[in-house]
Write a protein that holds these residues in place. Sequence first.
Motif, PDB file in Angstrom:
ATOM      1  N   ALA A 290      31.576  -9.208  49.901  1.00 23.34           N
ATOM      2  CA  ALA A 290      30.391  -8.503  50.391  1.00 23.34           C
ATOM      3  C   ALA A 290      30.450  -8.593  51.910  1.00 23.34           C
ATOM      4  O   ALA A 290      30.183  -9.657  52.470  1.00 23.34           O
ATOM      5  CB  ALA A 290      29.130  -9.149  49.844  1.00 23.34           C
ATOM      6  N   ARG A 291      30.851  -7.505  52.540  1.00 33.26           N
ATOM      7  CA  ARG A 291      31.186  -7.553  53.963  1.00 33.26           C
ATOM      8  C   ARG A 291      30.001  -8.019  54.820  1.00 33.26           C
ATOM      9  O   ARG A 291      28.923  -7.448  54.777  1.00 33.26           O
ATOM     10  CB  ARG A 291      31.639  -6.165  54.428  1.00 33.26           C
ATOM     11  CG  ARG A 291      32.344  -6.190  55.762  1.00 33.26           C
ATOM     12  CD  ARG A 291      32.549  -4.799  56.285  1.00 33.26           C
ATOM     13  NE  ARG A 291      31.269  -4.091  56.385  1.00 33.26           N
ATOM     14  CZ  ARG A 291      31.140  -2.862  56.850  1.00 33.26           C
ATOM     15  NH1 ARG A 291      32.195  -2.175  57.203  1.00 33.26           N
ATOM     16  NH2 ARG A 291      29.960  -2.280  56.931  1.00 33.26           N
ATOM     17  N   SER A 292      30.245  -9.088  55.574  1.00 34.20           N
ATOM     18  CA  SER A 292      29.220  -9.587  56.492  1.00 34.20           C
ATOM     19  C   SER A 292      29.861  -9.693  57.865  1.00 34.20           C
ATOM     20  O   SER A 292      31.065  -9.451  58.026  1.00 34.20           O
ATOM     21  CB  SER A 292      28.730 -10.965  56.040  1.00 34.20           C
ATOM     22  OG  SER A 292      29.755 -11.907  56.275  1.00 34.20           O
TER      23      SER A 292
ATOM     24  N   LEU B 207      34.809   2.161  57.490  1.00 31.48           N
ATOM     25  CA  LEU B 207      34.105   2.515  56.255  1.00 31.48           C
ATOM     26  C   LEU B 207      34.432   1.563  55.120  1.00 31.48           C
ATOM     27  O   LEU B 207      35.563   1.072  55.023  1.00 31.48           O
ATOM     28  CB  LEU B 207      34.507   3.937  55.819  1.00 31.48           C
ATOM     29  CG  LEU B 207      34.161   5.112  56.725  1.00 31.48           C
ATOM     30  CD1 LEU B 207      34.743   6.398  56.159  1.00 31.48           C
ATOM     31  CD2 LEU B 207      32.648   5.250  56.881  1.00 31.48           C
ATOM     32  N   VAL B 208      33.437   1.328  54.271  1.00 32.16           N
ATOM     33  CA  VAL B 208      33.673   0.608  53.020  1.00 32.16           C
ATOM     34  C   VAL B 208      33.628   1.632  51.894  1.00 32.16           C
ATOM     35  O   VAL B 208      32.934   2.638  52.019  1.00 32.16           O
ATOM     36  CB  VAL B 208      32.607  -0.499  52.789  1.00 32.16           C
ATOM     37  CG1 VAL B 208      32.876  -1.677  53.689  1.00 32.16           C
ATOM     38  CG2 VAL B 208      31.185   0.025  52.949  1.00 32.16           C
ATOM     39  N   PRO B 209      34.335   1.414  50.786  1.00 28.74           N
ATOM     40  CA  PRO B 209      35.127   0.231  50.490  1.00 28.74           C
ATOM     41  C   PRO B 209      36.489   0.250  51.174  1.00 28.74           C
ATOM     42  O   PRO B 209      37.021   1.316  51.481  1.00 28.74           O
ATOM     43  CB  PRO B 209      35.305   0.323  48.969  1.00 28.74           C
ATOM     44  CG  PRO B 209      35.340   1.799  48.694  1.00 28.74           C
ATOM     45  CD  PRO B 209      34.352   2.388  49.677  1.00 28.74           C
TER      46      PRO B 209
ATOM     47  N   GLN C 285      41.708   3.041  51.713  1.00 27.52           N
ATOM     48  CA  GLN C 285      40.312   3.437  51.922  1.00 27.52           C
ATOM     49  C   GLN C 285      40.071   4.779  51.253  1.00 27.52           C
ATOM     50  O   GLN C 285      41.032   5.500  50.969  1.00 27.52           O
ATOM     51  CB  GLN C 285      40.017   3.524  53.422  1.00 27.52           C
ATOM     52  CG  GLN C 285      39.832   2.145  54.035  1.00 27.52           C
ATOM     53  CD  GLN C 285      39.433   2.197  55.495  1.00 27.52           C
ATOM     54  OE1 GLN C 285      40.261   2.514  56.332  1.00 27.52           O
ATOM     55  NE2 GLN C 285      38.183   1.889  55.793  1.00 27.52           N
ATOM     56  N   ASP C 286      38.830   5.090  51.015  1.00 29.84           N
ATOM     57  CA  ASP C 286      38.383   6.328  50.388  1.00 29.84           C
ATOM     58  C   ASP C 286      38.454   6.176  48.860  1.00 29.84           C
ATOM     59  O   ASP C 286      39.540   6.104  48.272  1.00 29.84           O
ATOM     60  CB  ASP C 286      39.211   7.530  50.862  1.00 29.84           C
ATOM     61  CG  ASP C 286      38.431   8.822  50.703  1.00 29.84           C
ATOM     62  OD1 ASP C 286      37.372   8.790  50.052  1.00 29.84           O
ATOM     63  OD2 ASP C 286      38.874   9.856  51.212  1.00 29.84           O
ATOM     64  N   SER C 287      37.280   6.131  48.244  1.00 27.94           N
ATOM     65  CA  SER C 287      37.194   5.719  46.835  1.00 27.94           C
ATOM     66  C   SER C 287      38.036   6.563  45.869  1.00 27.94           C
ATOM     67  O   SER C 287      38.690   5.999  44.982  1.00 27.94           O
ATOM     68  CB  SER C 287      35.730   5.706  46.392  1.00 27.94           C
ATOM     69  OG  SER C 287      35.149   6.988  46.527  1.00 27.94           O
ATOM     70  N   THR C 288      38.049   7.878  46.038  1.00 25.41           N
ATOM     71  CA  THR C 288      38.786   8.698  45.063  1.00 25.41           C
ATOM     72  C   THR C 288      40.296   8.441  45.151  1.00 25.41           C
ATOM     73  O   THR C 288      40.918   8.125  44.126  1.00 25.41           O
ATOM     74  CB  THR C 288      38.441  10.196  45.213  1.00 25.41           C
ATOM     75  OG1 THR C 288      37.025  10.330  45.215  1.00 25.41           O
ATOM     76  CG2 THR C 288      39.030  11.029  44.092  1.00 25.41           C
TER      77      THR C 288
HETATM   78  N1  LIG Z   1      34.595   9.189  51.127  1.00 24.18           N
HETATM   79  C1  LIG Z   1      34.445   7.758  51.337  1.00 24.18           C
HETATM   80  C2  LIG Z   1      33.052   7.468  51.862  1.00 24.18           C
HETATM   81  C3  LIG Z   1      32.872   6.043  52.324  1.00 24.18           C
HETATM   82  C4  LIG Z   1      31.567   5.868  53.080  1.00 24.18           C
HETATM   83  O1  LIG Z   1      30.939   6.857  53.522  1.00 24.18           O
HETATM   84  N2  LIG Z   1      31.126   4.623  53.232  1.00 24.18           N
HETATM   85  C5  LIG Z   1      29.902   4.324  53.952  1.00 24.18           C
HETATM   86  C6  LIG Z   1      28.967   3.479  53.095  1.00 24.18           C
HETATM   87  S1  LIG Z   1      28.471   4.296  51.617  1.00 24.18           S
HETATM   88  C7  LIG Z   1      30.221   3.449  55.170  1.00 24.18           C
HETATM   89  O2  LIG Z   1      31.121   2.640  55.123  1.00 24.18           O
HETATM   90  N3  LIG Z   1      29.472   3.598  56.266  1.00 24.18           N
HETATM   91  C8  LIG Z   1      29.675   2.796  57.451  1.00 24.18           C
HETATM   92  C9  LIG Z   1      29.249   1.378  57.258  1.00 24.18           C
HETATM   93  O3  LIG Z   1      28.493   1.087  56.312  1.00 24.18           O
HETATM   94  O4  LIG Z   1      29.644   0.530  58.049  1.00 24.18           O
HETATM   95  C10 LIG Z   1      34.704   7.060  50.009  1.00 24.18           C
HETATM   96  O5  LIG Z   1      34.644   7.706  48.960  1.00 24.18           O
HETATM   97  O6  LIG Z   1      35.047   5.865  50.033  1.00 24.18           O
END
Ligand SMILES: N[C@@H](CCC(=O)N[C@@H](CS)C(=O)NCC(=O)O)C(=O)O
Length: 331
Positions: free
Chosen positions: A34-36, A51-53, A64-67
């Motif tokens: 759980a990124r902190s 970006l997560v995940p 990276q990128d869920s799909t």
């Molecule tokens: N298309 C990407 C979208 C990933 C995304 O938008 N992640 C958001 C959280 S839902 C994120 O990391 N935002 C920046 C952050 O939270 O630091 C996927 O499917 O993994």
Amino acid sequence: MKEQYRIFGVELSPYSVKVRSYFRYKNIPHEWIARSEDDMAEFSKFAKLPLVPLVVSARGDAMQDSTPIIEEMEQTYPEPAIVPHEPALAFISALIEEYADEWCNKHMFHYRWWYVPDQKSAGERLARGMRPSAADVEVQAMGEMIRDRMVSRLSLVGSSPQTREQIEASFKRLLEILEAHLASRPYLFGKRPLLADFGLAAQLYECSTDPTPQKLMTAHAPNVTAWAERMLNPKLEGQIETWQRLAPTLTPLLRDEIAGLFLPWSAANAAALARGEEKFTVTLQAKPFTQETQKYHARSLGVLKARYATAKQHADLVEILTATGCHTYLV
Ligand SMILES: N[C@@H](CCC(=O)N[C@@H](CS)C(=O)NCC(=O)O)C(=O)O
């Protein structure tokens, strides 16, 4: 020996939850981080995008990128498959996943950052996640900062006073459709979760943790709420059903939501990007919908169309997508 993976994710991120559910379903050894703030240095070492995940293998390969993450893991862990052998159902599942990732994220993001109780709840939960052992006052202050930043991003998903009703009406219709569909089956396609379940349930699970959509879901969609929970730890319970059995309650999703809103919006976004426009307006169900143009969405629509170029050799699929109005947007 199975490889151990690390998933850097956030409990409030639907894409993180989607990938975690997938790893759990496949029984792939993994550690959920759980990124902190404490993990940021390690996270930044591997993440190309903030970006997560983020999934990191034992060898240090980062994804990276869920799909694409799920597609890649499917190669190594093919069983139980989340893509069925039937080409028509496989494409419909991919289409629903795309709708979930790109359109249902609007429902989630809109409710979370539009309404004050939702803003407060999510801001505080995100802040607590970033600083698990900080004092409450510190978390509260950080929560407010997060909240201000996220509220200012509502326009990125197209949420505005002008589109609010459209987004909320779409969410309520989605709940109504799924509530009927899930009354007699544990997963969207029967007794086995497919790609579509992972994408769509994750968005709805997030909604079920935010006060305003949670109220709607509890009051009107108990089957949907139970399915979103079930998808946190999905299990193979049997076989998928035929399209004939699924059609009566799944057709409205393809017709009213996917062909009615998502695909015309996605096509308009791609066209605006091609014209180099920063903003676009598209008429959706007789009302204007304005949004900033998004590069990522255009690319993922392109991937879906390329897939359909091959899948459309299957006459049964073309028949379903033509009857529901999806076909024209995919060719
Ligand atoms: N298309 C990407 C979208 C990933 C995304 O938008 N992640 C958001 C959280 S839902 C994120 O990391 N935002 C920046 C952050 O939270 O630091 C996927 O499917 O993994």
